[in-house]
Design a protein around this motif. Structure first.
Motif, PDB file in Angstrom:
ATOM      1  N   GLY A  85      12.596   0.068   5.395  1.00 30.84           N
ATOM      2  CA  GLY A  85      13.477  -0.584   4.237  1.00 30.84           C
ATOM      3  C   GLY A  85      12.683  -1.390   3.324  1.00 30.84           C
ATOM      4  N   MET A  86      11.651  -2.028   3.784  1.00 29.55           N
ATOM      5  CA  MET A  86      11.111  -2.938   3.057  1.00 29.55           C
ATOM      6  C   MET A  86      10.169  -2.020   1.924  1.00 29.55           C
ATOM      7  SD  MET A  86       9.694  -5.342   6.107  1.00 29.55           S
ATOM      8  CE  MET A  86       9.022  -6.393   5.144  1.00 29.55           C
ATOM      9  N   ILE A  87       9.532  -0.875   2.604  1.00 26.47           N
ATOM     10  CA  ILE A  87       8.885  -0.236   1.692  1.00 26.47           C
ATOM     11  C   ILE A  87       9.642   0.502   0.518  1.00 26.47           C
ATOM     12  CG2 ILE A  87       7.525   1.901   1.498  1.00 26.47           C
ATOM     13  CD1 ILE A  87       6.352   1.316   4.207  1.00 26.47           C
ATOM     14  N   MET A  88      10.782   0.914   0.932  1.00 28.40           N
ATOM     15  CA  MET A  88      11.770   1.555   0.183  1.00 28.40           C
ATOM     16  C   MET A  88      12.197   0.566  -0.948  1.00 28.40           C
ATOM     17  SD  MET A  88      14.266   3.908   2.427  1.00 28.40           S
ATOM     18  CE  MET A  88      15.228   4.740   1.085  1.00 28.40           C
ATOM     19  N   ALA A  89      12.642  -0.643  -0.839  1.00 21.64           N
ATOM     20  CA  ALA A  89      13.018  -1.612  -1.519  1.00 21.64           C
ATOM     21  C   ALA A  89      11.940  -1.937  -2.580  1.00 21.64           C
ATOM     22  CB  ALA A  89      13.134  -2.989  -1.025  1.00 21.64           C
ATOM     23  N   VAL A  99      -1.040   2.347 -11.120  1.00 21.59           N
ATOM     24  CA  VAL A  99      -1.237   1.615  -9.822  1.00 21.59           C
ATOM     25  C   VAL A  99      -1.355   0.180  -9.827  1.00 21.59           C
ATOM     26  CG1 VAL A  99      -3.070   1.959  -7.931  1.00 21.59           C
ATOM     27  CG2 VAL A  99      -2.274   3.975  -8.775  1.00 21.59           C
ATOM     28  N   VAL A 100      -2.331  -0.397 -10.707  1.00 27.20           N
ATOM     29  CA  VAL A 100      -2.534  -1.699 -10.609  1.00 27.20           C
ATOM     30  C   VAL A 100      -1.375  -2.512 -10.821  1.00 27.20           C
ATOM     31  CG1 VAL A 100      -3.998  -3.403 -11.661  1.00 27.20           C
ATOM     32  CG2 VAL A 100      -5.147  -1.488 -11.143  1.00 27.20           C
ATOM     33  N   LEU A 101      -0.757  -2.120 -11.787  1.00 27.77           N
ATOM     34  CA  LEU A 101       0.674  -2.720 -12.221  1.00 27.77           C
ATOM     35  C   LEU A 101       1.553  -2.703 -11.122  1.00 27.77           C
ATOM     36  CD1 LEU A 101       1.170  -1.675 -15.825  1.00 27.77           C
ATOM     37  CD2 LEU A 101       0.282  -3.908 -15.120  1.00 27.77           C
ATOM     38  N   SER A 102       1.512  -1.564 -10.393  1.00 25.47           N
ATOM     39  CA  SER A 102       2.578  -1.415  -9.317  1.00 25.47           C
ATOM     40  C   SER A 102       2.117  -2.241  -8.206  1.00 25.47           C
ATOM     41  CB  SER A 102       2.438   0.029  -8.913  1.00 25.47           C
ATOM     42  OG  SER A 102       2.742   0.955  -9.687  1.00 25.47           O
ATOM     43  N   LEU A 103       1.093  -2.467  -7.913  1.00 25.80           N
ATOM     44  CA  LEU A 103       0.310  -3.204  -6.892  1.00 25.80           C
ATOM     45  C   LEU A 103       0.794  -4.393  -7.084  1.00 25.80           C
ATOM     46  CD1 LEU A 103      -1.504  -3.188  -4.427  1.00 25.80           C
ATOM     47  CD2 LEU A 103      -3.188  -3.726  -5.903  1.00 25.80           C
ATOM     48  N   ALA A 104       0.559  -5.115  -8.271  1.00 27.47           N
ATOM     49  CA  ALA A 104       0.893  -6.494  -8.716  1.00 27.47           C
ATOM     50  C   ALA A 104       2.343  -6.668  -8.380  1.00 27.47           C
ATOM     51  CB  ALA A 104       0.647  -6.557 -10.037  1.00 27.47           C
ATOM     52  N   ARG A 105       3.093  -5.794  -8.770  1.00 27.58           N
ATOM     53  CA  ARG A 105       4.553  -5.683  -8.764  1.00 27.58           C
ATOM     54  C   ARG A 105       5.179  -5.843  -7.289  1.00 27.58           C
ATOM     55  NH1 ARG A 105       9.081  -7.104  -8.755  1.00 27.58           N
ATOM     56  NH2 ARG A 105      10.632  -6.570 -10.033  1.00 27.58           N
ATOM     57  N   SER A 106       4.381  -4.866  -6.594  1.00 26.38           N
ATOM     58  CA  SER A 106       4.774  -4.629  -5.293  1.00 26.38           C
ATOM     59  C   SER A 106       4.477  -5.998  -4.186  1.00 26.38           C
ATOM     60  CB  SER A 106       4.267  -3.504  -4.447  1.00 26.38           C
ATOM     61  OG  SER A 106       4.439  -2.318  -5.121  1.00 26.38           O
ATOM     62  N   LEU A 107       3.328  -6.303  -4.526  1.00 28.25           N
ATOM     63  CA  LEU A 107       2.871  -7.344  -3.483  1.00 28.25           C
ATOM     64  C   LEU A 107       3.718  -8.677  -3.803  1.00 28.25           C
ATOM     65  CD1 LEU A 107      -1.139  -7.617  -4.106  1.00 28.25           C
ATOM     66  CD2 LEU A 107       0.074  -7.054  -2.071  1.00 28.25           C
ATOM     67  N   GLY A 166       5.505   9.270  -9.250  1.00 26.59           N
ATOM     68  CA  GLY A 166       5.463   9.025 -10.617  1.00 26.59           C
ATOM     69  C   GLY A 166       4.696  10.129 -11.557  1.00 26.59           C
ATOM     70  N   VAL A 167       3.444  10.566 -11.071  1.00 32.05           N
ATOM     71  CA  VAL A 167       2.830  11.457 -11.570  1.00 32.05           C
ATOM     72  C   VAL A 167       3.493  12.761 -11.594  1.00 32.05           C
ATOM     73  CG1 VAL A 167       0.497  12.976 -11.382  1.00 32.05           C
ATOM     74  CG2 VAL A 167       0.500  10.408 -11.013  1.00 32.05           C
ATOM     75  N   THR A 168       4.236  13.051 -10.573  1.00 29.99           N
ATOM     76  CA  THR A 168       4.872  14.450 -10.702  1.00 29.99           C
ATOM     77  C   THR A 168       6.145  14.293 -11.717  1.00 29.99           C
ATOM     78  OG1 THR A 168       4.537  14.323  -8.294  1.00 29.99           O
ATOM     79  CG2 THR A 168       6.247  16.127  -9.051  1.00 29.99           C
ATOM     80  N   ILE A 169       6.812  13.364 -11.684  1.00 30.62           N
ATOM     81  CA  ILE A 169       7.721  13.300 -12.633  1.00 30.62           C
ATOM     82  C   ILE A 169       7.292  13.286 -13.992  1.00 30.62           C
ATOM     83  CG2 ILE A 169       9.582  11.505 -13.509  1.00 30.62           C
ATOM     84  CD1 ILE A 169      10.877  12.866 -11.550  1.00 30.62           C
ATOM     85  N   SER A 170       6.264  12.356 -14.281  1.00 35.51           N
ATOM     86  CA  SER A 170       5.791  12.273 -15.474  1.00 35.51           C
ATOM     87  C   SER A 170       5.453  13.638 -16.000  1.00 35.51           C
ATOM     88  CB  SER A 170       4.596  11.584 -15.556  1.00 35.51           C
ATOM     89  OG  SER A 170       4.657  10.240 -15.122  1.00 35.51           O
ATOM     90  N   PHE A 181       0.782  -1.148   0.088  1.00 36.04           N
ATOM     91  CA  PHE A 181       0.087  -0.007   0.096  1.00 36.04           C
ATOM     92  C   PHE A 181       0.722   1.165  -0.019  1.00 36.04           C
ATOM     93  CE2 PHE A 181      -1.869   3.408   2.534  1.00 36.04           C
ATOM     94  CZ  PHE A 181      -2.960   3.719   1.752  1.00 36.04           C
ATOM     95  N   TRP A 182       1.812   1.362   0.841  1.00 39.58           N
ATOM     96  CA  TRP A 182       2.643   2.606   0.992  1.00 39.58           C
ATOM     97  C   TRP A 182       3.486   2.583  -0.108  1.00 39.58           C
ATOM     98  CZ3 TRP A 182       1.033   6.299   3.425  1.00 39.58           C
ATOM     99  CH2 TRP A 182       0.409   6.134   4.786  1.00 39.58           C
ATOM    100  N   ALA A 183       4.152   1.461  -0.689  1.00 43.07           N
ATOM    101  CA  ALA A 183       4.865   1.790  -1.806  1.00 43.07           C
ATOM    102  C   ALA A 183       4.232   2.195  -2.982  1.00 43.07           C
ATOM    103  CB  ALA A 183       5.500   0.371  -2.207  1.00 43.07           C
ATOM    104  N   VAL A 184       2.970   1.727  -3.203  1.00 44.88           N
ATOM    105  CA  VAL A 184       1.995   2.190  -4.275  1.00 44.88           C
ATOM    106  C   VAL A 184       1.675   3.723  -4.233  1.00 44.88           C
ATOM    107  CG1 VAL A 184      -0.112   2.144  -5.324  1.00 44.88           C
ATOM    108  CG2 VAL A 184       1.094  -0.045  -5.086  1.00 44.88           C
ATOM    109  N   VAL A 185       1.344   4.222  -2.848  1.00 41.59           N
ATOM    110  CA  VAL A 185       0.944   5.633  -2.911  1.00 41.59           C
ATOM    111  C   VAL A 185       2.150   6.572  -3.136  1.00 41.59           C
ATOM    112  CG1 VAL A 185       0.540   7.176  -0.908  1.00 41.59           C
ATOM    113  CG2 VAL A 185      -0.737   5.065  -0.935  1.00 41.59           C
TER     114      VAL A 185
END
Ligand code: ATP
Ligand code: MG
Lengths: 268, 326, 293
Positions: free
Chosen positions: A139-143, A198-206, A74-78, A64-68
Motif C-alpha cells: 500500500g505504501m508503494i502504491m501511494a 527518475v531523480v525528480l520521482s526519487l525526491a518526491r517519493s522520499l 512512465g516510459v511505456t505510456i510516453s 526504490f520500488w515506486a521509482v522503478v
C-alpha cells in the motif's frame, strides 16, 4: 528588449530575493543550523535510534520500488502517447496529470476504500490470498507511485516529441526490429529525460507524507517512514532527532535538485 | 538629406561592427544596404533606428540630431526580418498599435488602419491573428504597422529574407510600387545583389564594418570603386592580372589581337541560351567567359581547342587585389 | 542555471507537446488507431496498472460518497466545521495564488532579465519547495515563524501559518511556467513596439504581460490546485484548530480517523471536482495558446 530603469530593476531584484529569502532560504538554513546546534550530537543520536534507522531503510525501500515502477510505466505510456494513435488518447493524456492535483489525503483515502482488508472493494479477497496491501508495504508503494506518477512522463513526452521518429524509421528501414529499435535508438535518445524523471520521482517519493500516513497505519518501527518519523519525533518533543532526520531529507532533496540542474542541458 | 550618418563606430566587446561609417541618404529615395553576411548592415540600420547606440559619431534624421534620442522618439518605422508581430493582437490591432500609443481619436485610427490594410491587400484578414497568416502576409502586416505612424523614414532589415523565392520577388516589386506611391524615405538591408539592383534608387555597399561605395545601381555596376564591389555585384574572372566580367572576354581561335593570351579550352558548360567556357591559359590562369550559343557554335568551341583570349574593347576592368599586392 | 521543475511545469507552457507532432490529425472526427500488436499489449498492461492504482480508487471515492445520493454531500457541506475548513482553504488558496501571480512573475522576470551575482543560487532555491518533503517544509517554516522565532514573528497556529505553508509549497509553479516563456520572447517584438513609440511601461503592459498571460494562468491553476489539496506542510505549523486553522485535507483525515468514510469521501469528491475543473481550465488555456502559435 526593454531595459527597465535602474531603480525599478533594483526594486524588483530586491523583492524577488527578499521573498525567496524569507520564505525558503532562511527557514531552511535555520533548520540546518539547529541540527548542528550541539555539534554532531543530534545526528549521532538519530542514527543510534533503531526506529530512525528502520524508518530510513523503509523509506529507501518504498521509494526504490515506486521509482522503478513509475519509470517502467512512465516510459511505456510516453512512447504510446507520442508514437501511436488510438481512441481515447487525449483523455488518457489528461488523466495522467490527475495525480498532480489530488490531495495526498485523498490518495490515501482512495486506496483505503479499495484495498483495506475489512470492507474494501478488493482488500478482503487479496488478504484471503495472502496479500495485505493496506497497513503494509504494498500500500505504501502504491501511494508513493500514485503521487509521483506523472513526473517521468512529463519529462519524457516533450523529449520524445522533439526527437521525432525519423531515426526510428531509419533504423527500421535498415532492418532493425521493434526491440532493437527501442534499445538502440529510442532509449538512448530519451536517456537524459528518463534520468531527470527518475531523480525528480526519487525526491518526491522520499518525501511523501500524507498518503503514506493513511495507508501505512504509521506503526513505529514497522510502517513508519522517515517523514512520518519527523512528525512523531517533533510531537514527542524529541526535536533534535526530528531536526536530524529533516536535515537528511533536506540534504537528499537538494542533492536531487543539484543533480538535475547539472545534468539538464543548457538551452541556448 | 534625410538621414545623415557621420563617423559612426560601434563595437561589441573588442569586435568592431561599424568602423567610422559616414553616409547620407537623400529624402524620398529607396536605398539598399548591400553587403556580405556579418558586414554590419543590420547594425547600421539599428543604429539609425536607435535600437543600438553608436560608440562615437552622429545620426541626424530630417535635420534633427537623433544621436541621443531613444527609439520611441525617432519616428522611424522598422520592419524586422522575422516580422516581430504582436502574436496576441489581431492584424488590425497590430497596425493600430502605434496610433493608439499616440492617442489618436478612435475614428481616425479605424480609418487609417482600413486604408493601410487596403494598401497592403490584407483587408479581409483584419480580424485574424498573425498565426493565421502566411509569411508574406505577416510581412505585409508588419510593413503596414510600421507605415501607420507616418514615419519620417522606413527601415527594413532583410524584409523578405525568410520568404521563398517567388513570394520574395512579388513582394520586391510590390515594395517598389508602394514606395512610388507613399514616397517615404526607405532603407532596406539585403545581401542579395539582384534584389538591390532591381529595387533600389541607390545602393550602399558595406563590408567588414566599412562603406565600400555608394551609388546608383548603374554606377556601381559600371564604375565599381574596387575589386570587392565589382565581384560582389556580379560574376568576375581574372585575365592578365585584371578583374573583368566573363561576358567582356573576347575569344578567337586564331591569334588575331596583339597581347592576347593563348590557352586551351578546359570545360564547356551549356546553361540555357548561354555557354560558359573555362580556358586554361599557358600562363596558368583559369579564365571564365560567357558566350551565346550561336557564337560558340560558330567558333567551334570544344574542350581541347586552342584559343586566344583578351579583354574585349571597352571592357570594364579593375586591377585584381592579388595583382595590386603582388 | 536551468530548473529542475521546468519539465514538471513546463508542459503547461508548451502547448501541443503532449499531442505529438501532428496536432491536426488528432482533431479528426474518428481517431485513427496505429497500435501494433506489441504496443497494444503495452497499452493493455499499463492501463490495467493505471486502473488499479488511480482510476478504480478514485472511482471508489465517488461511489462511496454517492451511496446515499445527494444527501451525503448536503450533510457534509452543512457541517459548520467542514464549511469553515472549506472557506479557509479556498480563501487562503486564492490569496496565495494572487501573491504568486505577482511574486512569481517578478521572480521569473528577475531570473530572466536581470543579472547579478548569486542569481544561479536563487534559481536553484526556487525548486527547493518542490523537492523538500512537505512535513519538513512545515518544520522549516516553524523555525523562522514558530514560537522560537529569531525575528519575533509568532504565526504558528494562526491563519497566517496556513498562508505561509501554502505560499511555500506553491512558490515554484508560476515562476517555472513563466520563466521559459519569458526566455523565448523575441526581443525584436519589444523593439518593434519601441520604434512605434511605445514607452517602457506600455511595452511591458501591452506586449510582454499579454504574452505571459497563458503561462501565468496555467501556473496559477497549478498553484491553486496544489494549495487547496495541501496537507503535509500544515501538520506541524497550523495546529489544525477547528474553525480557525483546519483545512479541508485535515478535515478529510479526521473523518477517516473517525471511521466516517462516507463524509470523507464526499468531501474528497468535492475536492476532486475542483481539481478536475482546474485541469479543464488548464487544458483550455493550453489550447488557446497553441492556436495562437
Ligand atoms: N549584439 C551583438 N553582440 C555581439 N556581436 C554582435 C551583436 N550584433 C552584431 N554583432 C556582430 O557584428 C557584426 C555585424 O553584424 P550585423 O548583424 O550588422 O551583420 P549583417 O551585415 O546584418 O549580417 P547578415 O546579413 O548576416 O544579417 C557580426 O559579426 C556580428 O557577429
Ligand atoms: Mg542582418
Amino acid at each position: 528588449m526593454v531595459e527597465v530603469s535602474t531603480p525599478v530593476r533594483w526594486a524588483l531584484r530586491l523583492a524577488a530575493v527578499a521573498y525567496v529569502f524569507f520564505l525558503v532560504a532562511w527557514p531552511v538554513a535555520l533548520v540546518v543550523r539547529q541540527t548542528f546546534s550541539n555539534g554532531l550530537d543530534n545526528l549521532i543520536e538519530a542514527f543510534q535510534d533503531p526506529h530512525v534507522v528502520n524508518a530510513l531503510e523503509l523509506t529507501l525501500m518504498v521509494a526504490f520500488w515506486a521509482v522503478v515502477i513509475n519509470t517502467l510505466f512512465g516510459v511505456t505510456i510516453s512512447i504510446l502517447l507520442v508514437r501511436y494513435e488510438f481512441p481515447g488518447k487525449r483523455l488518457l493524456s489528461a488523466l495522467i496529470d490527475v495525480p498532480l492535483s489530488v490531495s495526498p489525503v485523498v490518495v490515501g483515502l482512495a486506496l483505503l476504500l479499495v484495498y483495506n482488508g475489512r470492507d474494501g472493494w478488493f482488500g478482503p479477497t487479496l488478504e484471503a490470498n495472502g496479500l495485505q496491501v493496506i497497513f503494509d508495504t504494498p500500500g505504501m508503494i502504491m501511494a508513493t507511485c500514485f503521487v509521483a506518477l506523472p513526473l517521468v512522463i512529463r519529462e519524457v513526452v516533450p523529449t520524445l516529441t522533439e526527437v521525432g521518429d525519423d531515426q526510428e524509421q531509419a533504423a527500421r528501414s535498415l532492418g532493425a526490429n521493434a526491440r532493437q529499435t527501442f534499445w538502440r535508438i529510442t532509449l538512448p535518445s530519451i536517456k537524459w529525460a528518463v534520468i531527470y524523471g527518475v531523480v525528480l520521482s526519487l525526491a518526491r517519493s522520499l518525501g511523501e507524507f500524507g498518503a503514506v500516513k493513511i495507508v501505512s497505519g504509521n506503526v513505529t518501527g514497522r510502517t513508519q517512514t522517515a517523514t512520518l518519523m519527523v512528525e512523531a519525533k517533533y510531537q514527542n518533543f524529541q526535536q533534535g532527532t526530528a531536526y536530524a532526520t529533516s536535515f537528511l531529507l533536506i540534504l537528499v532533496s537538494i542533492a536531487c535538485l543539484v543533480v538535475v540542474a547539472v545534468l539538464r542541458p543548457k538551452h541556448p | 538629406m534625410s538621414i545623415d550618418v557621420s563617423g559612426v563606430t560601434k563595437t561589441f566587446g573588442d569586435f568592431v561592427a561599424l568602423d567610422d561609417v559616414s553616409v547620407s541618404l537623400p529624402t524620398g529615395q529607396l536605398t539598399a544596404l548591400l553587403g556580405p553576411s556579418g558586414g554590419g548592415k543590420s547594425t547600421l540600420l539599428r543604429v539609425i533606428a536607435g535600437l543600438e547606440t553608436a560608440d562615437t559619431g552622429r545620426v541626424t534624421i530630417e535635420g534633427v540630431d537623433a544621436t541621443r534620442l531613444p527609439p520611441q522618439k525617432r519616428n522611424v518605422g522598422f520592419v524586422f526580418q522575422h516580422y516581430a508581430v504582436f502574436k496576441h493582437m489581431t492584424v488590425a490591432k497590430n497596425v493600430a498599435f502605434g496610433l493608439e500609443i499616440r492617442k489618436r481619436p478612435k475614428a481616425e485610427i479605424a480609418a487609417r488602419v482600413d486604408e493601410l490594410l487596403r494598401l497592403v491587400h490584407l483587408s479581409q484578414f483584419s480580424h485574424r491573428l498573425p498565426s493565421q497568416l502566411s509569411g508574406g502576409q505577416r510581412q505585409r502586416m508588419a510593413l503596414a504597422r510600421a507605415l501607420a505612424v507616418e514615419p519620417k523614414v522606413l527601415l527594413l532589415d532583410e524584409p523578405f529574407g525568410a520568404l521563398d523565392a517567388k513570394v520574395r520577388k512579388e513582394l520586391r516589386d510590390w515594395l517598389r510600387r508602394l514606395h512610388d506611391e507613399v514616397h517615404v524615405t526607405t532603407v532596406f538591408v539585403t545581401h542579395d545583389q539582384e534584389e538591390a539592383m532591381e529595387v533600389a534608387d541607390e545602393i550602399v555597399v558595406i563590408n567588414d564594418g566599412r562603406v565600400e561605395q555608394v551609388g546608383t545601381p548603374d554606377q556601381l555596376y559600371d564604375e565599381p570603386a574596387n575589386d570587392f564591389v565589382m565581384s560582389f555585384l556580379g560574376e568576375v574572372t581574372t585575365l592578365g592580372g585584371v578583374l573583368l566580367r566573363p561576358h567582356d572576354v573576347h575569344i578567337s581561335t586564331t591569334p588575331q589581337l596583339a597581347g592576347a593570351a593563348e590557352g586551351t579550352v578546359s570545360r564547356v558548360l551549356r546553361v540555357g541560351f548561354e555557354v560558359r567556357v573555362n580556358v586554361l591559359t599557358d600562363d596558368g590562369e583559369d579564365v571564365l567567359l560567357v558566350l551565346t550559343r550561336t557564337h560558340a557554335r560558330q567558333l567551334g568551341i570544344e574542350p581541347g581547342v586552342r584559343v586566344w583570349v583578351t579583354p574585349a574593347s571597352g571592357a570594364l576592368t579593375v586591377p585584381s587585389m592579388k595583382a595590386a599586392v603582388g | 542555471m536551468t530548473s529542475a521543475l521546468a519539465g514538471v511545469t513546463g508542459a503547461a507552457a508548451e502547448p501541443a507537446s503532449r499531442e505529438g507532432r501532428r496536432p491536426r490529425r488528432s482533431r479528426r472526427a474518428t481517431p485513427r488507431n496505429t497500435l501494433t500488436k506489441g504496443a497494444a499489449l503495452g497499452l493493455g498492461v499499463t492501463m490495467v496498472w493505471f486502473s488499479i492504482l488511480v482510476l478504480i480508487p478514485l472511482a471508489a471515492i465517488v461511489a462511496t460518497a454517492s451511496e446515499n445520493g445527494w444527501s451525503q454531500y448536503v450533510a457534509t457541506l452543512q457541517n459548520p466545521q467542514t464549511w469553515a475548513a472549506i472557506k479557509l482553504t479556498v480563501g487562503q488558496a486564492l490569496l496565495v495564488t494572487v501573491i504568486n501571480i505577482v511574486m512569481g512573475t517578478v521572480i521569473a522576470w528577475v531570473l530572466v532579465r536581470d543579472r547579478f551575482p548569486g542569481k544561479a543560487i536563487l534559481d536553484v532555491i526556487i525548486d527547493v519547495p518542490f523537492a523538500l518533503p512537505t512535513i519538513v517544509a512545515g518544520l522549516v517554516l516553524l523555525a523562522l515563524y514558530g514560537p522560537n522565532s529569531p525575528i519575533g514573528v509568532h504565526w504558528a497556529n494562526t491563519e497566517r501559518a496556513v498562508f505561509l505553508a501554502l505560499a511555500f509549497v506553491t512558490l515554484p509553479f508560476i515562476v517555472r511556467t513563466v520563466q521559459p516563456v519569458l526566455e523565448e520572447l523575441e526581443s525584436d517584438v519589444e523593439e518593434a513596439a519601441a520604434s512605434l513609440g511605445a514607452s517602457r511601461t506600455t511595452i511591458i503592459r501591452r506586449i510582454v504581460l499579454p504574452s505571459l498571460t497563458p503561462a501565468i494562468a496555467a501556473g496559477a491553476a497549478l498553484s491553486f490546485a496544489r494549495a487547496i489539496s495541501e496537507y503535509g506542510s500544515l501538520v506541524l505549523l497550523s495546529g489544525n484548530l477547528p474553525f480557525r486553522t483546519e483545512v479541508v485535507s485535515v478535515r478529510v483525515l479526521s473523518f477517516i480517523e473517525n471511521g466516517n468514510t462516507a463524509s470523507a469521501a464526499a468531501l474528497a469528491t468535492i475536492m476532486l471536482a475542483v481539481a478536475l475543473l482546474v485541469i479543464v481550465v488548464l487544458d483550455i488555456v493550453q489550447r488557446r495558446v497553441s492556436r495562437r502559435g
